[in-house]
Design a protein around this motif. Structure first.
Motif, PDB file in Angstrom:
ATOM      1  N   THR B 139      35.477  78.974  17.111  1.00 31.28           N
ATOM      2  CA  THR B 139      34.190  78.506  16.594  1.00 31.28           C
ATOM      3  C   THR B 139      34.324  77.940  15.177  1.00 31.28           C
ATOM      4  N   GLU B 140      35.292  78.493  14.394  1.00 29.89           N
ATOM      5  CA  GLU B 140      35.506  77.921  13.050  1.00 29.89           C
ATOM      6  C   GLU B 140      36.138  76.532  13.151  1.00 29.89           C
ATOM      7  N   GLY B 141      37.104  76.380  14.069  1.00 26.41           N
ATOM      8  CA  GLY B 141      37.714  75.069  14.288  1.00 26.41           C
ATOM      9  C   GLY B 141      36.710  74.033  14.765  1.00 26.41           C
ATOM     10  N   ALA B 142      35.669  74.501  15.445  1.00 26.84           N
ATOM     11  CA  ALA B 142      34.709  73.567  16.037  1.00 26.84           C
ATOM     12  C   ALA B 142      33.938  72.776  14.980  1.00 26.84           C
ATOM     13  N   GLN B 143      33.569  73.437  13.867  1.00 24.80           N
ATOM     14  CA  GLN B 143      32.852  72.695  12.819  1.00 24.80           C
ATOM     15  C   GLN B 143      33.746  71.594  12.245  1.00 24.80           C
ATOM     16  N   ASP B 144      35.023  71.905  12.036  1.00 24.52           N
ATOM     17  CA  ASP B 144      36.001  70.916  11.578  1.00 24.52           C
ATOM     18  C   ASP B 144      36.063  69.733  12.546  1.00 24.52           C
ATOM     19  N   THR B 145      36.179  70.043  13.829  1.00 22.65           N
ATOM     20  CA  THR B 145      36.270  69.005  14.854  1.00 22.65           C
ATOM     21  C   THR B 145      35.028  68.119  14.851  1.00 22.65           C
ATOM     22  N   MET B 146      33.844  68.728  14.762  1.00 24.23           N
ATOM     23  CA  MET B 146      32.608  67.949  14.776  1.00 24.23           C
ATOM     24  C   MET B 146      32.489  67.071  13.526  1.00 24.23           C
ATOM     25  N   ASP B 147      32.923  67.585  12.373  1.00 25.33           N
ATOM     26  CA  ASP B 147      32.901  66.796  11.140  1.00 25.33           C
ATOM     27  C   ASP B 147      33.843  65.601  11.266  1.00 25.33           C
ATOM     28  N   ARG B 148      35.030  65.852  11.812  1.00 20.56           N
ATOM     29  CA  ARG B 148      36.012  64.764  11.966  1.00 20.56           C
ATOM     30  C   ARG B 148      35.519  63.731  12.985  1.00 20.56           C
ATOM     31  N   LEU B 149      34.871  64.227  14.056  1.00 23.31           N
ATOM     32  CA  LEU B 149      34.339  63.308  15.065  1.00 23.31           C
ATOM     33  C   LEU B 149      33.240  62.425  14.450  1.00 23.31           C
ATOM     34  N   SER B 150      32.412  63.005  13.597  1.00 22.05           N
ATOM     35  CA  SER B 150      31.381  62.223  12.885  1.00 22.05           C
ATOM     36  C   SER B 150      32.009  61.089  12.092  1.00 22.05           C
ATOM     37  N   GLU B 151      33.131  61.379  11.446  1.00 18.08           N
ATOM     38  CA  GLU B 151      33.804  60.368  10.618  1.00 18.08           C
ATOM     39  C   GLU B 151      34.347  59.231  11.490  1.00 18.08           C
ATOM     40  N   VAL B 152      34.935  59.578  12.635  1.00 14.93           N
ATOM     41  CA  VAL B 152      35.454  58.550  13.553  1.00 14.93           C
ATOM     42  C   VAL B 152      34.313  57.672  14.058  1.00 14.93           C
ATOM     43  N   ILE B 153      33.204  58.303  14.434  1.00 10.69           N
ATOM     44  CA  ILE B 153      32.053  57.562  14.967  1.00 10.69           C
ATOM     45  C   ILE B 153      31.488  56.639  13.887  1.00 10.69           C
TER      46      ILE B 153
END
Lengths: 157, 157
Positions: B139-153
């Protein structure tokens, strides 16, 4: 025919079927994964089963079509996440008549004293999906399927 | 960056991640399913990701490899049960370092007013598997992933 043990616990998202076959596990595995044998045991006795696709290896697809006496058609499909010979099959399962409700099935075979214990765990996306499958007759159809599978395995011996 | 909502209910076998992206859903879908974009967002920032296989269509396979600064390797793989453009992805997920523990992931994208709500439901074979994933930092990794996905988008706009 031996009984099929069916475990449906409250508040869980799965159904477990256990059955012991009087045969070594390589024969049980063959009966389960050979496309030409599937129509002899898959589903209840009053429906015919056609194997549209069955590539029983890791990464392969499957699709089976049930037909009743009135010509009604029910299709089911999924992908094989893992197929390990004589040991383990992990696959997805979807009834195409109710799309969007996908189950994950894990099937393990364990052999002892020439008999094979088959354990199938079907995992649903919600408790409601699980209870819906029970209400639609899944657990009653399972005994039919296990009895038919026993007959196929007996013929392979 | 917007917050990621994470739902882990007692006695359930799943984890739900919800995130709203400030972009139409076709862009979110592209970021998720294009193999050349995956290394830019998949997993925590301190690991690199190599896409070994990614055939993002119904019946296709995927396999990603994470590497840390010390050269340790963590591989993950599965099959796509369903890929429906801009709407829905259903796939299996297994960490190869702990084989035999398979999860079913269902990802849906819904667009309203130019924003896209991403809902990912990860379904585990047991409550213990689910709780183990939470303890291992999923669940901690998930916030990182979502933040990085936002940047790609954001870069795709």
């Amino acid at each position: 025919m031996s009984e099929t043990e069916i475990i449906v616990e409250p508040n869980r998202q799965d159904i477990i079927h256990k059955h012991t076959f009087d045969a070594p596990r390589d024969l049980v595995f063959r009966a389960i994964t050979e496309p030409e044998l599937v129509p002899q045991w898959w589903g209840p006795r009053d429906l015919s089963t056609e194997v549209d696709v069955m590539d029983a290896r890791t990464g392969g697809r499957w699709r089976f079509i049930n037909r009743d006496a009135d010509g009604n058609v029910y299709a089911f499909s999924g992908v094989f996440h893992e197929v390990t010979a004589s040991e383990r099959v992990v696959q997805t399962f979807e009834f195409e008549g109710m799309p969007g409700h996908v189950a994950l099935e894990t099937l393990t075979l364990e052999e002892a004293d020439g008999k094979t214990t088959y354990v199938a765990r079907t995992l649903f996306q919600s408790v409601e999906d699980r209870d819906g499958a029970v209400q639609s007759g899944m657990t009653e159809g399972a005994q039919d399927t296990m009895d038919r599978l026993s007959e196929v395995i007996e013929k392979l011996r």
